[in-house]
Write a protein that holds these residues in place. Structure first.
Motif, PDB file in Angstrom:
ATOM      1  N   THR A  54       0.826  -1.211   0.000  1.00 45.73           N
ATOM      2  CA  THR A  54       0.000   0.000   0.000  1.00 45.73           C
ATOM      3  C   THR A  54       0.860   1.261   0.000  1.00 45.73           C
ATOM      4  O   THR A  54       0.647   2.188  -0.807  1.00 45.73           O
ATOM      5  N   ILE A  55       1.844   1.338   0.895  1.00 43.35           N
ATOM      6  CA  ILE A  55       2.657   2.551   1.006  1.00 43.35           C
ATOM      7  C   ILE A  55       3.428   2.806  -0.288  1.00 43.35           C
ATOM      8  O   ILE A  55       3.460   3.936  -0.796  1.00 43.35           O
ATOM      9  N   ARG A  56       4.030   1.764  -0.846  1.00 49.99           N
ATOM     10  CA  ARG A  56       4.787   1.929  -2.100  1.00 49.99           C
ATOM     11  C   ARG A  56       3.871   2.365  -3.237  1.00 49.99           C
ATOM     12  O   ARG A  56       4.242   3.197  -4.069  1.00 49.99           O
ATOM     13  N   TYR A  57       2.683   1.791  -3.309  1.00 48.41           N
ATOM     14  CA  TYR A  57       1.753   2.143  -4.373  1.00 48.41           C
ATOM     15  C   TYR A  57       1.350   3.615  -4.270  1.00 48.41           C
ATOM     16  O   TYR A  57       1.340   4.342  -5.274  1.00 48.41           O
ATOM     17  N   VAL A  58       1.028   4.064  -3.063  1.00 48.97           N
ATOM     18  CA  VAL A  58       0.621   5.463  -2.864  1.00 48.97           C
ATOM     19  C   VAL A  58       1.774   6.408  -3.223  1.00 48.97           C
ATOM     20  O   VAL A  58       1.561   7.445  -3.885  1.00 48.97           O
ATOM     21  N   MET A  59       2.978   6.059  -2.812  1.00 46.32           N
ATOM     22  CA  MET A  59       4.138   6.885  -3.149  1.00 46.32           C
ATOM     23  C   MET A  59       4.325   6.993  -4.664  1.00 46.32           C
ATOM     24  O   MET A  59       4.615   8.075  -5.195  1.00 46.32           O
ATOM     25  N   THR A  60       4.138   5.875  -5.348  1.00 39.79           N
ATOM     26  CA  THR A  60       4.338   5.840  -6.798  1.00 39.79           C
ATOM     27  C   THR A  60       3.249   6.593  -7.546  1.00 39.79           C
ATOM     28  O   THR A  60       3.528   7.332  -8.502  1.00 39.79           O
ATOM     29  N   GLU A  61       1.987   6.425  -7.111  1.00 39.35           N
ATOM     30  CA  GLU A  61       0.860   6.947  -7.877  1.00 39.35           C
ATOM     31  C   GLU A  61       0.559   8.420  -7.614  1.00 39.35           C
ATOM     32  O   GLU A  61       0.135   9.139  -8.530  1.00 39.35           O
ATOM     33  N   ILE A  62       0.732   8.873  -6.380  1.00 41.34           N
ATOM     34  CA  ILE A  62       0.393  10.283  -6.104  1.00 41.34           C
ATOM     35  C   ILE A  62       1.544  11.061  -5.473  1.00 41.34           C
ATOM     36  O   ILE A  62       1.369  12.192  -5.030  1.00 41.34           O
ATOM     37  N   GLY A  63       2.730  10.449  -5.418  1.00 39.02           N
ATOM     38  CA  GLY A  63       3.945  11.183  -5.080  1.00 39.02           C
ATOM     39  C   GLY A  63       4.108  11.621  -3.646  1.00 39.02           C
ATOM     40  O   GLY A  63       4.806  12.611  -3.383  1.00 39.02           O
ATOM     41  N   LEU A  64       3.512  10.915  -2.692  1.00 41.98           N
ATOM     42  CA  LEU A  64       3.692  11.262  -1.288  1.00 41.98           C
ATOM     43  C   LEU A  64       4.928  10.581  -0.723  1.00 41.98           C
ATOM     44  O   LEU A  64       5.443   9.611  -1.294  1.00 41.98           O
ATOM     45  N   ASN A  65       5.409  11.076   0.443  1.00 43.68           N
ATOM     46  CA  ASN A  65       6.534  10.414   1.098  1.00 43.68           C
ATOM     47  C   ASN A  65       6.023   9.260   1.954  1.00 43.68           C
ATOM     48  O   ASN A  65       4.823   9.004   2.042  1.00 43.68           O
ATOM     49  N   GLU A  66       6.976   8.560   2.616  1.00 50.30           N
ATOM     50  CA  GLU A  66       6.602   7.373   3.388  1.00 50.30           C
ATOM     51  C   GLU A  66       5.604   7.686   4.498  1.00 50.30           C
ATOM     52  O   GLU A  66       4.611   6.973   4.685  1.00 50.30           O
ATOM     53  N   ALA A  67       5.866   8.748   5.252  1.00 52.24           N
ATOM     54  CA  ALA A  67       5.010   9.071   6.390  1.00 52.24           C
ATOM     55  C   ALA A  67       3.588   9.410   5.949  1.00 52.24           C
ATOM     56  O   ALA A  67       2.603   8.921   6.528  1.00 52.24           O
ATOM     57  N   ASP A  68       3.471  10.241   4.902  1.00 51.10           N
ATOM     58  CA  ASP A  68       2.138  10.619   4.423  1.00 51.10           C
ATOM     59  C   ASP A  68       1.430   9.440   3.767  1.00 51.10           C
ATOM     60  O   ASP A  68       0.210   9.289   3.878  1.00 51.10           O
ATOM     61  N   SER A  69       2.185   8.593   3.086  1.00 50.10           N
ATOM     62  CA  SER A  69       1.598   7.417   2.446  1.00 50.10           C
ATOM     63  C   SER A  69       1.067   6.436   3.486  1.00 50.10           C
ATOM     64  O   SER A  69       0.072   5.739   3.257  1.00 50.10           O
ATOM     65  N   ALA A  70       1.734   6.390   4.638  1.00 51.32           N
ATOM     66  CA  ALA A  70       1.303   5.486   5.707  1.00 51.32           C
ATOM     67  C   ALA A  70      -0.086   5.841   6.217  1.00 51.32           C
ATOM     68  O   ALA A  70      -0.798   4.986   6.762  1.00 51.32           O
ATOM     69  N   THR A  71      -0.482   7.088   6.028  1.00 50.80           N
ATOM     70  CA  THR A  71      -1.827   7.499   6.444  1.00 50.80           C
ATOM     71  C   THR A  71      -2.891   6.685   5.707  1.00 50.80           C
ATOM     72  O   THR A  71      -3.917   6.307   6.275  1.00 50.80           O
ATOM     73  N   TYR A  72      -2.632   6.395   4.430  1.00 52.20           N
ATOM     74  CA  TYR A  72      -3.592   5.598   3.655  1.00 52.20           C
ATOM     75  C   TYR A  72      -3.640   4.154   4.150  1.00 52.20           C
ATOM     76  O   TYR A  72      -4.683   3.492   4.033  1.00 52.20           O
ATOM     77  N   TYR A  73      -2.537   3.685   4.684  1.00 51.22           N
ATOM     78  CA  TYR A  73      -2.520   2.348   5.274  1.00 51.22           C
ATOM     79  C   TYR A  73      -3.411   2.318   6.517  1.00 51.22           C
ATOM     80  O   TYR A  73      -4.197   1.378   6.716  1.00 51.22           O
ATOM     81  N   ILE A  74      -3.305   3.357   7.334  1.00 53.30           N
ATOM     82  CA  ILE A  74      -4.147   3.438   8.532  1.00 53.30           C
ATOM     83  C   ILE A  74      -5.620   3.557   8.143  1.00 53.30           C
ATOM     84  O   ILE A  74      -6.492   2.918   8.747  1.00 53.30           O
ATOM     85  N   ILE A  75      -5.918   4.350   7.106  1.00 55.65           N
ATOM     86  CA  ILE A  75      -7.302   4.474   6.631  1.00 55.65           C
ATOM     87  C   ILE A  75      -7.819   3.115   6.163  1.00 55.65           C
ATOM     88  O   ILE A  75      -8.983   2.752   6.404  1.00 55.65           O
ATOM     89  N   SER A  76      -6.951   2.344   5.503  1.00 57.65           N
ATOM     90  CA  SER A  76      -7.329   1.004   5.046  1.00 57.65           C
ATOM     91  C   SER A  76      -7.719   0.123   6.222  1.00 57.65           C
ATOM     92  O   SER A  76      -8.707  -0.624   6.163  1.00 57.65           O
ATOM     93  N   LEU A  77      -6.954   0.199   7.299  1.00 57.30           N
ATOM     94  CA  LEU A  77      -7.244  -0.608   8.483  1.00 57.30           C
ATOM     95  C   LEU A  77      -8.551  -0.170   9.145  1.00 57.30           C
ATOM     96  O   LEU A  77      -9.314  -1.000   9.649  1.00 57.30           O
ATOM     97  N   VAL A  78      -8.805   1.143   9.137  1.00 56.45           N
ATOM     98  CA  VAL A  78     -10.057   1.645   9.699  1.00 56.45           C
ATOM     99  C   VAL A  78     -11.244   1.127   8.885  1.00 56.45           C
ATOM    100  O   VAL A  78     -12.266   0.693   9.445  1.00 56.45           O
ATOM    101  N   CYS A  79     -11.119   1.155   7.557  1.00 61.45           N
ATOM    102  CA  CYS A  79     -12.173   0.612   6.691  1.00 61.45           C
ATOM    103  C   CYS A  79     -12.356  -0.882   6.939  1.00 61.45           C
ATOM    104  O   CYS A  79     -13.485  -1.385   6.990  1.00 61.45           O
ATOM    105  N   PHE A  80     -11.252  -1.579   7.073  1.00 63.52           N
ATOM    106  CA  PHE A  80     -11.282  -3.017   7.330  1.00 63.52           C
ATOM    107  C   PHE A  80     -12.070  -3.311   8.603  1.00 63.52           C
ATOM    108  O   PHE A  80     -12.936  -4.190   8.632  1.00 63.52           O
ATOM    109  N   ALA A  81     -11.787  -2.550   9.661  1.00 61.99           N
ATOM    110  CA  ALA A  81     -12.470  -2.759  10.945  1.00 61.99           C
ATOM    111  C   ALA A  81     -13.946  -2.394  10.845  1.00 61.99           C
ATOM    112  O   ALA A  81     -14.821  -3.135  11.302  1.00 61.99           O
ATOM    113  N   SER A  82     -14.243  -1.248  10.234  1.00 60.86           N
ATOM    114  CA  SER A  82     -15.626  -0.772  10.154  1.00 60.86           C
ATOM    115  C   SER A  82     -16.501  -1.733   9.361  1.00 60.86           C
ATOM    116  O   SER A  82     -17.618  -2.074   9.792  1.00 60.86           O
ATOM    117  N   PHE A  83     -15.998  -2.183   8.218  1.00 58.58           N
ATOM    118  CA  PHE A  83     -16.815  -3.039   7.368  1.00 58.58           C
ATOM    119  C   PHE A  83     -16.913  -4.468   7.897  1.00 58.58           C
ATOM    120  O   PHE A  83     -17.805  -5.207   7.474  1.00 58.58           O
TER     121      PHE A  83
END
Length: 441
Positions: free
Chosen positions: A284-313
């Motif tokens: 996830t982090i590598r994909y976000v960095m590649t596709e929208i140009g964020l750094n590791e720390a900012d890309s990790a936010t999408y990983y956390i969002i993924s986990l939140v979605c995983f838990a909610s659903f």
């Protein structure tokens, strides 16, 4: 104290079940406290799993290691899961689910506490040994807790009850990521590998001592808290023992399981599910960095969002199972995950990133649903052994994630590496379709 025969055939020593038939409940009043205690274990191993994911980055920086050397962390973790699952099944079959939970928690606690002497010796392989013991405990805990949760109430709500308990697993996972970010990764000194190699040995050791202490502290703290959980489960008289009666015939049990095509297909589907989950999250982090140009720390936010979605659903999926068949929900999730994976591969950009987050929402109910459906046709006396086979499939996380990396390297495209999860979702779809047809029949 009375004795009743639970829905999957094991003897349950606990309160009276009541003498009248009524609509199956998810959790009875008598089982509420045992249910809560056991459900907490699902959160604890989710926390441990995601805390461990950060160790690769931590040790790579602390010890200036190669990627292969840090990969030994995953090998120790997944290897332990695989090695301990079958012995765990034999143990809980001879004794009880409760004994298995206590043994798993005990090894979990021991492995976490072993991080303390490892931080003193500062030997990488001592950390690996501690991690191996800890993961062995998690393997036994999962092998025990998943089928234990299924027998902690009526058979008609077994899969839904397991999904509810599993809903707390990603909550633990999110906590693990947050704890790791705050108490491990944020404590690492901002010193590059080249600068570390140029440092005097005494100065480098002082830095490593401080950083390894940061690695050790969360594991020891969690272990101390878990001692209380172990005690509460051990002394709770309402926890059903779910002990087997009769002798154990391993040859007959293995023959029965291997001849059960529904179960074997379920094990195969679970292997590919775990591979899809770990692969999607690992990249996830590598994909976000590649596709929208964020750094590791900012890309990790999408990983956390993924986990939140995983838990909610997972909570949402569990609620839907009171109205729809689990197999039909599994089919819908697998189809949707496949479509989203195609967007990840062929559209990319912001759309691809959001699609990647959406895949986690689809994966939310897959593990417990596959687990529950695959055990429905297993003979009562083989439930524990069958559960261990499901836990051993976690090896798919190591095998298929590595294969996804090979595809990425070979094609030079992180997008195309998601061919591997796509194939996994197709297999899960076929399993769900087969289970749906069986239910109709």
């Amino acid at each position: 104290m009375s004795k009743e025969i639970n829905v999957l055939g094991a003897e349950v020593h606990g309160p009276e079940a009541g003498g009248t038939e009524e609509k199956p409940k998810l959790v009875t009043a008598q089982m509420l406290i045992p249910f809560i205690l056991l459900t907490s274990c699902f959160a604890w191993w989710g926390l441990a799993n995601n805390m461990t994911d950060t160790l690769l980055a931590a040790f790579k920086k602390i010890k200036s290691m190669t990627d292969f050397e840090t990969s030994l962390i995953q090998m120790a973790f997944y290897g332990s899961y695989f090695c301990f699952a079958l012995p765990a099944a034999l143990f809980i079959r001879k004794y009880s689910f409760k004994s298995g939970v206590l043994l798993g928690l005990g090894l979990f606690i021991t492995g976490g506490l072993l991080f303390y002497p490892a931080s003193i010796t500062q030997e990488y392989y001592h950390f690996l040994a501690a991690l191996y013991v800890l993961a062995g405990g998690l393997s036994i805990l999962e092998t025990s807790a998943n089928p234990y949760m299924m027998v902690m109430g009526p058979k008609g709500t077994a899969t839904q009850r397991l999904n509810l308990a599993q809903s707390f697993n990603p909550i633990g996972s999110i906590a693990g990521v947050v704890i790791s970010k705050l108490f491990i990764l944020s404590q690492l000194r901002d010193i590059s590998e080249a600068e570390r190699l140029a440092m005097a040995p005494e100065a480098l050791k002082a830095v490593q001592t401080e950083e390894l202490a940061a690695v050790m502290n969360p594991y020891v703290t969690v272990s101390v808290i878990l001692i209380l959980t172990w005690i509460l489960i051990a002394v709770n008289k309402k926890m059903p023992k779910a002990s087997d009666s009769g002798t154990m015939d391993l040859k007959k049990s293995f023959a029965s399981l291997f001849s059960n095509k529904d179960y074997i297909f379920g094990v195969l589907a679970q292997f590919f599910y775990v591979g899809a989950q770990i692969g999607v999250w690992s990249y996830t982090i590598r994909y976000v960095m590649t596709e929208i140009g964020l750094n590791e720390a900012d890309s990790a936010t999408y990983y956390i969002i993924s986990l939140v979605c995983f838990a909610s659903f997972r909570f949402i999926g569990t609620a839907l199972m009171s109205r729809f068949k689990p197999s039909n929900i599994l089919i819908t999730k697998a189809v949707t995950a496949g479509i989203l994976t195609c967007l990840v591969m062929f559209v990319g950009g912001t759309v691809g990133v959001y699609a990647l987050v959406g895949i986690s929402a689809c994966m939310s109910i897959m593990f417990p649903t596959i687990f529950g459906l695959s055990l429905e046709t297993v003979e009562d006396e083989n439930i524990k052994l069958a559960g261990s086979g499901q836990i051993m499939t976690i090896l798919g996380g190591a095998v298929l994630t590595a294969l996804q990396g090979v595809v990425s390297d070979a094609t030079g495209s992180i997008r195309l590496s998601f061919l591997v999860p796509l194939a996994c979702f197709v297999i899960i779809l076929l399993f769900g379709y087969k289970e749906s047809r069986k239910a109709k029949a």
